[in-house]
Design an enzyme around this catalytic site. Structure first.
Site, PDB file in Angstrom:
ATOM      1  N   GLY A   8      33.311  55.951  15.926  1.00 35.81           N
ATOM      2  CA  GLY A   8      32.888  54.840  15.072  1.00 35.81           C
ATOM      3  C   GLY A   8      31.552  55.047  14.373  1.00 35.81           C
ATOM      4  O   GLY A   8      31.186  54.250  13.502  1.00 35.81           O
ATOM      5  N   ALA A   9      30.828  56.120  14.746  1.00 38.61           N
ATOM      6  CA  ALA A   9      29.577  56.432  14.033  1.00 38.61           C
ATOM      7  C   ALA A   9      29.810  57.529  12.995  1.00 38.61           C
ATOM      8  O   ALA A   9      28.881  57.966  12.326  1.00 38.61           O
ATOM      9  CB  ALA A   9      28.506  56.873  15.033  1.00 38.61           C
ATOM     10  N   PHE A  11      32.023  59.409   9.642  1.00 33.07           N
ATOM     11  CA  PHE A  11      32.238  59.063   8.229  1.00 33.07           C
ATOM     12  C   PHE A  11      33.279  57.947   8.093  1.00 33.07           C
ATOM     13  O   PHE A  11      32.980  56.829   7.654  1.00 33.07           O
ATOM     14  CB  PHE A  11      32.660  60.342   7.495  1.00 33.07           C
ATOM     15  CG  PHE A  11      33.277  60.153   6.142  1.00 33.07           C
ATOM     16  CD1 PHE A  11      32.706  59.297   5.206  1.00 33.07           C
ATOM     17  CD2 PHE A  11      34.425  60.862   5.794  1.00 33.07           C
ATOM     18  CE1 PHE A  11      33.282  59.143   3.943  1.00 33.07           C
ATOM     19  CE2 PHE A  11      34.995  60.716   4.544  1.00 33.07           C
ATOM     20  CZ  PHE A  11      34.432  59.854   3.620  1.00 33.07           C
ATOM     21  N   ALA A  60      37.673  59.582  16.761  1.00 33.99           N
ATOM     22  CA  ALA A  60      36.841  60.695  17.240  1.00 33.99           C
ATOM     23  C   ALA A  60      37.626  61.992  17.221  1.00 33.99           C
ATOM     24  O   ALA A  60      38.728  62.071  17.750  1.00 33.99           O
ATOM     25  CB  ALA A  60      36.354  60.415  18.658  1.00 33.99           C
ATOM     26  N   ALA A  61      37.066  63.004  16.598  1.00 36.67           N
ATOM     27  CA  ALA A  61      37.688  64.326  16.598  1.00 36.67           C
ATOM     28  C   ALA A  61      36.697  65.311  16.025  1.00 36.67           C
ATOM     29  O   ALA A  61      35.752  64.944  15.329  1.00 36.67           O
ATOM     30  CB  ALA A  61      38.967  64.341  15.760  1.00 36.67           C
ATOM     31  N   SER A 103      46.605  63.170  10.323  1.00 34.14           N
ATOM     32  CA  SER A 103      46.223  63.961   9.150  1.00 34.14           C
ATOM     33  C   SER A 103      47.432  64.579   8.482  1.00 34.14           C
ATOM     34  O   SER A 103      48.392  64.972   9.141  1.00 34.14           O
ATOM     35  CB  SER A 103      45.262  65.071   9.550  1.00 34.14           C
ATOM     36  OG  SER A 103      44.965  65.875   8.430  1.00 34.14           O
ATOM     37  N   TYR A 163      42.898  73.408  13.822  1.00 30.50           N
ATOM     38  CA  TYR A 163      42.631  71.971  13.660  1.00 30.50           C
ATOM     39  C   TYR A 163      43.939  71.209  13.468  1.00 30.50           C
ATOM     40  O   TYR A 163      44.181  70.176  14.108  1.00 30.50           O
ATOM     41  CB  TYR A 163      41.688  71.772  12.465  1.00 30.50           C
ATOM     42  CG  TYR A 163      41.578  70.344  11.997  1.00 30.50           C
ATOM     43  CD1 TYR A 163      40.986  69.368  12.802  1.00 30.50           C
ATOM     44  CD2 TYR A 163      42.057  69.964  10.739  1.00 30.50           C
ATOM     45  CE1 TYR A 163      40.878  68.052  12.365  1.00 30.50           C
ATOM     46  CE2 TYR A 163      41.950  68.661  10.297  1.00 30.50           C
ATOM     47  CZ  TYR A 163      41.366  67.708  11.115  1.00 30.50           C
ATOM     48  OH  TYR A 163      41.279  66.407  10.677  1.00 30.50           O
ATOM     49  N   LYS A 167      45.670  68.160  15.658  1.00 31.23           N
ATOM     50  CA  LYS A 167      45.999  66.833  15.118  1.00 31.23           C
ATOM     51  C   LYS A 167      47.463  66.485  15.410  1.00 31.23           C
ATOM     52  O   LYS A 167      47.791  65.336  15.669  1.00 31.23           O
ATOM     53  CB  LYS A 167      45.734  66.760  13.604  1.00 31.23           C
ATOM     54  CG  LYS A 167      44.276  66.867  13.188  1.00 31.23           C
ATOM     55  CD  LYS A 167      43.362  65.854  13.882  1.00 31.23           C
ATOM     56  CE  LYS A 167      43.537  64.435  13.386  1.00 31.23           C
ATOM     57  NZ  LYS A 167      42.586  63.519  14.098  1.00 31.23           N
TER      58      LYS A 167
HETATM   59  N1  LIG Z   1      37.809  63.282   6.378  1.00 32.82           N
HETATM   60  C1  LIG Z   1      39.089  63.518   6.084  1.00 32.82           C
HETATM   61  O1  LIG Z   1      39.447  63.813   4.929  1.00 32.82           O
HETATM   62  C2  LIG Z   1      40.144  63.391   7.155  1.00 32.82           C
HETATM   63  C3  LIG Z   1      41.464  63.698   6.808  1.00 32.82           C
HETATM   64  C4  LIG Z   1      42.449  63.594   7.774  1.00 32.82           C
HETATM   65  C5  LIG Z   1      42.131  63.166   9.044  1.00 32.82           C
HETATM   66  N2  LIG Z   1      40.845  62.880   9.375  1.00 32.82           N
HETATM   67  C6  LIG Z   1      40.565  62.411  10.739  1.00 32.82           C
HETATM   68  O2  LIG Z   1      39.762  61.255  10.665  1.00 32.82           O
HETATM   69  C7  LIG Z   1      38.949  61.155  11.836  1.00 32.82           C
HETATM   70  C8  LIG Z   1      37.517  60.890  11.430  1.00 32.82           C
HETATM   71  O3  LIG Z   1      37.043  62.009  10.681  1.00 32.82           O
HETATM   72  P1  LIG Z   1      35.715  61.977   9.804  1.00 32.82           P
HETATM   73  O4  LIG Z   1      36.019  62.655   8.539  1.00 32.82           O
HETATM   74  O5  LIG Z   1      35.151  60.621   9.798  1.00 32.82           O
HETATM   75  O6  LIG Z   1      34.777  62.974  10.658  1.00 32.82           O
HETATM   76  P2  LIG Z   1      33.339  62.735  11.306  1.00 32.82           P
HETATM   77  O7  LIG Z   1      32.943  64.036  11.912  1.00 32.82           O
HETATM   78  O8  LIG Z   1      32.405  62.113  10.341  1.00 32.82           O
HETATM   79  O9  LIG Z   1      33.641  61.676  12.439  1.00 32.82           O
HETATM   80  C9  LIG Z   1      34.149  62.029  13.695  1.00 32.82           C
HETATM   81  C10 LIG Z   1      33.276  61.334  14.739  1.00 32.82           C
HETATM   82  O10 LIG Z   1      33.847  61.600  16.015  1.00 32.82           O
HETATM   83  C11 LIG Z   1      32.801  61.820  16.928  1.00 32.82           C
HETATM   84  N3  LIG Z   1      33.315  62.652  18.030  1.00 32.82           N
HETATM   85  C12 LIG Z   1      33.794  63.907  17.956  1.00 32.82           C
HETATM   86  N4  LIG Z   1      34.167  64.330  19.175  1.00 32.82           N
HETATM   87  C13 LIG Z   1      33.917  63.306  20.039  1.00 32.82           C
HETATM   88  C14 LIG Z   1      34.095  63.136  21.429  1.00 32.82           C
HETATM   89  N5  LIG Z   1      34.592  64.129  22.185  1.00 32.82           N
HETATM   90  N6  LIG Z   1      33.757  61.943  21.971  1.00 32.82           N
HETATM   91  C15 LIG Z   1      33.238  60.943  21.211  1.00 32.82           C
HETATM   92  N7  LIG Z   1      33.038  61.053  19.890  1.00 32.82           N
HETATM   93  C16 LIG Z   1      33.370  62.233  19.308  1.00 32.82           C
HETATM   94  C17 LIG Z   1      31.729  62.530  16.136  1.00 32.82           C
HETATM   95  O11 LIG Z   1      30.451  62.344  16.739  1.00 32.82           O
HETATM   96  C18 LIG Z   1      31.852  61.868  14.774  1.00 32.82           C
HETATM   97  O12 LIG Z   1      30.919  60.811  14.618  1.00 32.82           O
HETATM   98  C19 LIG Z   1      39.184  62.430  12.619  1.00 32.82           C
HETATM   99  O13 LIG Z   1      40.114  62.169  13.645  1.00 32.82           O
HETATM  100  C20 LIG Z   1      39.792  63.367  11.598  1.00 32.82           C
HETATM  101  O14 LIG Z   1      40.616  64.348  12.200  1.00 32.82           O
HETATM  102  C21 LIG Z   1      39.841  62.991   8.450  1.00 32.82           C
END
Ligand SMILES: NC(=O)c1ccc[n+]([C@@H]2O[C@H](COP(=O)([O-])OP(=O)(O)OC[C@H]3O[C@@H](n4cnc5c(N)ncnc54)[C@H](O)[C@@H]3O)[C@@H](O)[C@H]2O)c1
Ligand SMILES: [Zn+2]
Length: 333
Positions: A8-9, A11, A60-61, A103, A163, A167
């Site tokens: 939740g912190a 993007f 989270a990922a 994803s 990755y 997913k």
């Molecule tokens: N950005 C994209 O275009 C996109 C596309 C498809 C899927 N996603 C998915 O969306 C989700 C969010 O991605 P995002 O782009 O906001 O990335 P991001 O890195 O900004 O956010 C992921 C957050 O997860 C937290 N995190 C990672 N591992 C953790 C753990 N073990 N325990 C607790 N917190 C943890 C990180 O600290 C981070 O704040 C992810 O699951 C990602 O796979 C993103």
């Protein structure tokens, strides 16, 4: 609804938190970025966080293409072990509703048709073809040029990198959890998400962030291949709204339902670079012919199921979204 937002912190997660608040819900952030102890892999931290929670929105990922295979264990640990620990804790706590950040990478090359052979699934592109500038996948049966089509949720999974594999495994774990607990699991298969707060360029960032970061330095966006790669760029506020719609939906329990979450308006990476560069006032993009093994050529979604079943629709158009993004702050700037 009280909703635990893992990641939740991050993007997307931080926009989900905002959208939940705006919708009258009570989001609870769980993210290692927020607090070192908040790791989804740590059952001792997750279980107490689930107290009084009605649903989990699992963002989270560890994201991005990473370094190939050398960081594979980290991806599997954060994404799959993390999901497994979270699901076990949910089962114990009696939390029955999950929305997962899925994803489009689970589809690999997506959907193509050959004039002679109909719908075909081209294999991974070879380094030799890419080096020679042959970027378009060809028909596996006759070698002819193919026409990219929109992928639906029933397209076969075909993850092409570490990755993507993690997913896909998250979805399978969530489906297994839903079956054994009669829980409700929804996977929103995000396409290329962009918008304010996107992390700046790192090996883990998305292409829109590379271009935006270059422009901020006064450098030209460097467009890989020939710029003709088709993607669906979806705005982060629309993705956040899709999460709220999925959390509120009256979805049947006992399994996982997947929804493509895209704008429905495919664009090429070259078009995206031009739109951003124009909005920023230059410099113009350069097309470099470079490539990354593991990238797919075209992947564009049919997101009509999400529109039809959950009543969601994207609000931010491509030009408008890119204009805002060209001036928006990135995380880490
Ligand atoms: N950005 C994209 O275009 C996109 C596309 C498809 C899927 N996603 C998915 O969306 C989700 C969010 O991605 P995002 O782009 O906001 O990335 P991001 O890195 O900004 O956010 C992921 C957050 O997860 C937290 N995190 C990672 N591992 C953790 C753990 N073990 N325990 C607790 N917190 C943890 C990180 O600290 C981070 O704040 C992810 O699951 C990602 O796979 C993103
Ligand atoms: Zn053919």
């Amino acid at each position: 609804m009280r909703v635990l937002v893992t990641g939740g912190a991050g993007f997307i997660g931080s926009h989900v938190v905002e959208a939940l608040r705006a919708g009258g819900h009570e989001p609870v952030v769980f993210d290692v970025r927020e607090e070192a102890g908040q790791d989804v892999r740590d059952r001792g931290a997750v279980s107490p966080a689930l107290a009084g929670v009605d649903a989990v929105c699992h963002q989270a990922a560890m994201v991005g293409l990473g370094n190939g295979v050398t960081d594979a264990a980290d991806y599997v640990s954060h994404n799959d072990l993390g999901t497994a620990v979270l699901l076990a804790a949910m089962a114990e706590a009696g939390v029955r509703r999950l929305v997962l950040a899925g994803s489009m990478v689970v589809y690999g090359e997506g959907r193509y048709s050959c004039a002679r052979h109909g719908v075909v699934r081209p294999g991974p592109r070879s380094a030799a073809d890419l080096t020679a500038g042959r970027f378009e996948p060809r028909c596996p049966s006759c070698g002819a040029d193919l026409v990219p089509e929109l992928v639906g949720e029933d397209a076969p999974a075909d993850p092409r990198n570490v990755y993507a594999t993690t997913k896909l495994a998250q979805e399978h774990l969530a489906a297994a959890w839903a079956r054994s607990t009669d829980g409700t699991a929804v996977s929103l298969r995000y396409h290329n998400v962009y918008g304010p707060g996107m992390p700046r360029d790192t090996p883990y960032a998305g292409v829109a962030s590379f271009f935006r970061s270059a422009l901020a330095r006064g450098a030209a966006p460097r467009v890989f291949e020939d710029g003709g790669q088709r993607r669906d760029f979806v705005h982060v506020r629309d993705v956040a709204a899709a999460n709220v719609a999925a959390l509120e939906a009256d979805t049947a329990g006992g399994g996982l339902t997947a929804y493509n979450a895209g704008s429905g308006e495919p664009h090429t990476v070259g078009e995206m670079a031009r739109a951003l560069a124009t909005a920023h006032g230059g410099p113009d993009p350069v097309v470099t012919g470079e490539f990354r093994l593991g990238d797919v050529r075209h992947i564009t979604a049919d997101s009509s199921r999400l529109r039809n079943e959950l009543g969601w629709k994207p609000e931010v158009g491509f030009e408008e979204g890119m204009r805002e993004f060209a001036a928006a702050r990135l995380r880490g700037e």
